[in-house]
Design an enzyme around this catalytic site. Structure first.
Site, short mmCIF file in Angstrom:
data_model
loop_
_atom_site.label_atom_id
_atom_site.label_comp_id
_atom_site.label_asym_id
_atom_site.label_seq_id
_atom_site.Cartn_x
_atom_site.Cartn_y
_atom_site.Cartn_z
N HIS A 109 -27.38 -5.53 -19.11
CA HIS A 109 -26.28 -6.47 -19.33
C HIS A 109 -26.79 -7.66 -20.14
O HIS A 109 -27.82 -8.25 -19.77
CB HIS A 109 -25.70 -6.93 -17.99
CG HIS A 109 -24.58 -7.91 -18.16
ND1 HIS A 109 -23.32 -7.51 -18.55
CD2 HIS A 109 -24.55 -9.26 -18.05
CE1 HIS A 109 -22.55 -8.59 -18.65
NE2 HIS A 109 -23.26 -9.66 -18.35
N SER A 136 -30.53 -8.58 -18.87
CA SER A 136 -30.98 -8.16 -17.55
C SER A 136 -30.82 -6.65 -17.39
O SER A 136 -29.75 -6.11 -17.69
CB SER A 136 -30.14 -8.82 -16.45
OG SER A 136 -30.07 -10.21 -16.59
#
Ligand code: GRF
Length: 212
Positions: A109, A136
């Site tokens: 993400h 992430s």
């Protein structure tokens, strides 16, 4: 050798980094198949160019999300993957899908979670005047972009940056950290237990493994 299935919706630059890492041995595994919810996704071409079977499913062919995901699960399970990798897959998953691949489902993400779950993360970071942004890799749970973080990479935001510049800077990091994390998983070093990500039998902190 461990088997991966990768889900995409678009360009597939992260898919490419995974294919390259498998080819070079940085990931001790192979991509068994790629699935897209968009027939026009360039990532499908990348997969075929690498000799990997690539398939598209159209949401319009199914009555609802559950039916779409049931078909997708059947197609994925036919490959018997050890790990399912979401790489720019822009479709909300049903709870049944998440439960079915629990503990072996990864996503990347483009934000420093828990900041900016959902869409338009680069735009939000710019609008808020953030000095840094990032990406992430996390295990997927029922909470959108909310599963335990495994590894983050930070990038600076410079004065004058636009969305395109930040996207490129973030993606450059994504192409390094996603294959690294997948490598950990296939080596048996990474697992999800008790709602946490564990690396080498140590629970990882909320921001994941420290990486600057
Ligand atoms: C990546 O930036 C990823 O973080 C997000 O979607 C983008 C996909 O890019 N989930 P690509 O299709 O891998 O080039």
């Amino acid at each position: 050798m461990k088997k991966l299935v990768v889900l995409i919706s678009g360009n597939g630059s992260n898919l490419q980094s995974i294919l390259d890492a498998c080819a070079s041995g940085r990931i001790n595994g192979s991509v068994a198949a790629v699935f897209s919810n968009k027939a026009t996704a360039f990532g499908l071409t990348r997969a075929r160019d690498a000799g990997v079977p690539a398939h598209a499913l159209a949401a319009s062919d199914f009555p609802d999300r559950e039916a779409f995901d049931r078909q997708l699960m059947a197609a994925i399970d036919a490959c018997a993957p050890d790990l399912v990798v979401l790489a720019g897959y822009m479709r909300i998953l049903s709870s049944a899908f998440v439960a079915h691949y629990q503990d072996r489902l990864l996503n990347i993400h483009p934000s420093l979670l828990p900041k900016y779950p959902g869409l338009h993360t680069h735009r939000q970071a710019l609008a808020n005047g953030d000095a840094e942004h990032g990406t992430s890799v996390h295990f997927v749970t029922d909470e959108l972009d909310g599963g335990p973080v495994i590894l983050q990479a930070r990038v600076p935001i410079f004065p004058g940056d636009d969305e395109e510049a930040i996207t490129a800077r973030v993606q450059h990091q994504e192409h390094a950290i996603y294959p690294l994390v997948i490598g950990w998983f296939v080596e048996g070093r990474l697992a999800m237990r008790e709602g946490k990500a564990w690396l080498d039998n140590q629970p990882l902190p909320p921001q994941g493994y420290a990486n600057d």
